[in-house]
Enzyme design. Structure first.
Site, PDB file in Angstrom:
ATOM      1  CE  LYS A  12      -1.868  -1.327   3.786  1.00 56.97           C
ATOM      2  NZ  LYS A  12      -2.685  -1.495   5.010  1.00 56.97           N
ATOM      3  CB  THR A  38      -5.268   8.677   6.998  1.00 63.04           C
ATOM      4  OG1 THR A  38      -4.146   9.002   7.838  1.00 63.04           O
ATOM      5  CG2 THR A  38      -5.357   9.656   5.851  1.00 63.04           C
ATOM      6  N   GLY A  92      -7.189   4.473  10.499  1.00 64.14           N
ATOM      7  CA  GLY A  92      -7.959   3.283  10.127  1.00 64.14           C
ATOM      8  C   GLY A  92      -8.051   3.008   8.639  1.00 64.14           C
ATOM      9  CB  THR A  93      -6.315   4.296   5.580  1.00 65.53           C
ATOM     10  OG1 THR A  93      -5.066   4.345   6.256  1.00 65.53           O
ATOM     11  CG2 THR A  93      -6.882   5.678   5.406  1.00 65.53           C
ATOM     12  N   GLY A  94      -5.907   1.404   6.770  1.00 68.07           N
ATOM     13  CA  GLY A  94      -5.485   0.022   6.500  1.00 68.07           C
ATOM     14  C   GLY A  94      -6.566  -0.975   6.896  1.00 68.07           C
ATOM     15  CB  CYS A  95      -8.774  -1.168   9.896  1.00 69.27           C
ATOM     16  SG  CYS A  95      -7.505  -1.048  11.166  1.00 69.27           S
TER      17      CYS A  95
END
Ligand SMILES: Nc1ncnc2c1ncn2[C@@H]1O[C@H](COP(=O)(O)OP(=O)(O)OP(=O)(O)O)[C@@H](O)[C@H]1O
Ligand SMILES: Cc1ncc(CO)c(N)n1
Ligand SMILES: [Mg+2]
Length: 521
Positions: free
Chosen positions: A433, A465, A467-470
């Site tokens: 990512k 941002t 929690g973008t990965g979650c």
């Protein structure tokens, strides 16, 4: 999106005495006034049909008609629909006007689209005059349409185009024998009209019709109340007081694919299990969860972390698979060796498939979310069972270090090489990512066989941002649960997160969460 504040009439509408009207039909009289007379006469269903009116005027007329139905104490028993104009029905419902649904013709909106736009609570009626129309209506997904309108019983000037064309191509009106053949092709109730006058009701009531509909028999009458009553009484004389006995399409069971989040809580709701659930719901699946640890957390940082026992983790996984088995899994923050082993054991025992592992190491706020000694367990136990892992750039660097690689994922070429080294080492697909890159938001999928695909995202200048990965990994898992290919699942997850970031939600003093329900606003 406001909730429509009235009960659905899909399972209670009464088709027996159905009056259709609009400003073209009422001889200059106010449409709502004529509705009031029709209600006094016993009309059980009202349709506003204004072929030449703008949405604004249709909505204004609908407000007047709904007010009359309410005023007459019939809001719970008399359904009110709008002909053809799904847009007007939607606008009226959004404004809190009690429009119970729409009636659409064969040349109007797609019934499935009307159902999707109006939701499961609205009535969708469909004109169906020919055997082909009936078969098409039956072929729609269950619960798309609530009733059918057939006709004409006679040729009529209010609906001049309304002539039955049989499968033989011959134009003719509808009679009891033809209606009987049509009726045999459908399970839906049928209301029959077109040129119907009081003298026709005994024949209609003796047929397979579940009710009559009229326009001019009521709207053109000098006394619409008496005209309605005559029709109602004639029907009642044959049929008594019974309503149609077709099962309500609204109450058919539905199902949803399930997806599972195995992760930890974030008390601020922006990351971890809470946000995984929001994301999965927004992406159209039923969300389940297995909690591995609880964090006291907000946008500023993590102030406490407490793990659940390995037994609690395994028991949760078993409970999930023992009943509503998920079609895909997302694994997020699991802080310890014991926890990771429990997750791996639980998933293996339950033969889990479609596993997306987000190798969570450090939060956006900088808080450490995994013990250093647990990274080796994460890679050795969870990566081999993963369909996809989704490291961000710092995590990619850590993973490269653990496999002794000196690749630097600082540019696109480096990200591809890094992805390939990791994919080949662990035998899973890798999405590297680029959210931590400065200029863009491009992610690259690298499969163990060396194939790569870029997902180019618009970079949004949004500091929030958390929690973008979650969110991305949960959206991918939800899309896999729906049966999408990995590439489609990622592409659609990117669209979802980009839309969510674009709302510029502003909450909290640190890097805040973003809007997971953006498409419903
Ligand atoms: N400002 C942004 N604009 C558009 N997309 C972004 C932005 N920031 C991140 N993304 C996208 O969000 C997804 C998650 O990537 P990111 O690298 O931020 O994950 P992460 O660091 O694991 O997130 P987290 O902070 O939750 O751990 C990726 O698809 C990334 O491209
Ligand atoms: C519980 C939890 N999981 C994951 C992350 C990563 O953003 C976080 N901050 N908190
Ligand atoms: Mg992350």
């Amino acid at each position: 999106m406001e909730m429509f504040p009235y009960a659905s009439m899909r399972d209670s509408f009464d088709l027996r005495s159905y009056v259709v009207l609009g400003p073209d039909d009422t001889k200059g009289r106010d449409v709502a006034d004529v509705v009031r007379y029709a209600l006094h006469g016993g009309a059980s269903f009202i349709q506003l049909r204004a072929k030449h009116a703008d949405v604004r005027d249709i909505v204004a007329m609908a407000a007047d008609i709904a007010a009359v139905i309410e005023d007459e104490g019939k809001a719970d028993t008399v359904a009110f629909v709008i002909d053809d104009r799904v847009d007007a029905a939607l606008e009226a419902r959004h404004k809190g006007i009690k429009v119970d649904g729409v009636h659409i013709g064969q040349d109007d909106n797609d019934p499935q689209e009307a159902r999707r736009l109006l939701g499961r609570d609205a009535i969708v009626g469909l004109s169906a005059k020919t055997p082909d129309d009936m078969r098409r209506a039956e072929a729609l997904p269950q619960g798309t349409v609530d009733y059918l309108g057939a006709g004409p019983w006679h040729e009529t000037s209010t609906k001049p185009d309304c002539i039955v064309v049989g499968d033989d191509g011959v134009k003719h009106t509808l009679d009891a024998a033809t209606l009987h053949a049509l009726h045999a092709l459908t399970t839906l109730p049928i209301v029959v009209g077109g040129g119907v006058k009081a003298a026709d009701i005994p024949d209609l009531a003796a047929s397979d019709a579940d009710g009559w509909f009229v326009v001019s028999a009521v709207t053109a009458a000098d006394d619409p109340e008496a005209a309605t009553r005559e029709l109602v009484d004639a029907w009642q004389a044959v049929r008594g007081d019974t309503m149609h006995d077709h099962p309500a399409a609204a109450l058919l069971p539905t199902t949803l694919p399930a997806a599972l989040s195995i992760a930890s809580t974030d008390s601020s709701g922006g990351a971890g299990v809470p946000v995984d659930i929001k994301t999965m719901m927004a992406n159209g699946v039923f969300a389940e969860c297995v909690i591995c640890a609880i964090t006291a957390q907000n946008t500023k940082g993590v102030t406490h972390l407490e793990e659940l026992s390995p037994q609690a983790i395994v028991k949760q996984i078993d409970a999930v698979y023992d009943d509503i088995a998920p079609a895909a899994v997302k694994i997020g923050m699991v802080p310890s060796i014991e926890g990771i082993n429990a997750v791996a054991d639980g998933l293996q025992a339950n033969k889990a498939t479609n596993i997306v592992v987000d190798p969570v190491m450090v939060a956006t706020s900088g808080a450490k979310l995994i013990n250093d000694d647990a990274i080796a367990t994460l890679t050795s136990r969870l990566f081999p069972m993963a369909t996809l892992i989704t490291p961000n750039l710092p995590e990619t660097r850590v993973l490269l270090e653990t496999i002794g690689s000196s690749i630097d994922p600082q540019d696109e070429d480096g990200m591809e090489q890094a992805g390939l080294a990791i994919a080949q080492h662990f035998g899973c697909s890798v999405l590297v990512k680029g959210g931590h890159g400065l200029a863009d938001a491009n992610d690259v999928l690298v499969n163990a066989d060396g194939t790569t695909q870029w997902f180019r995202g618009e970079r949004i200048n949004n500091p929030n941002t958390h929690g973008t990965g979650c969110t991305l990994s949960s959206a991918i898992a939800a899309n896999l649960a729906k049966g999408q290919t990995l590439v489609d699942a990622i592409a659609n997850a990117k669209r979802y997160i980009t839309g969510a970031l674009r709302q510029m939600l502003e909450l909290g003093t640190g890097s805040g969460p973003f809007d997971h329900a953006w498409m419903w606003r």
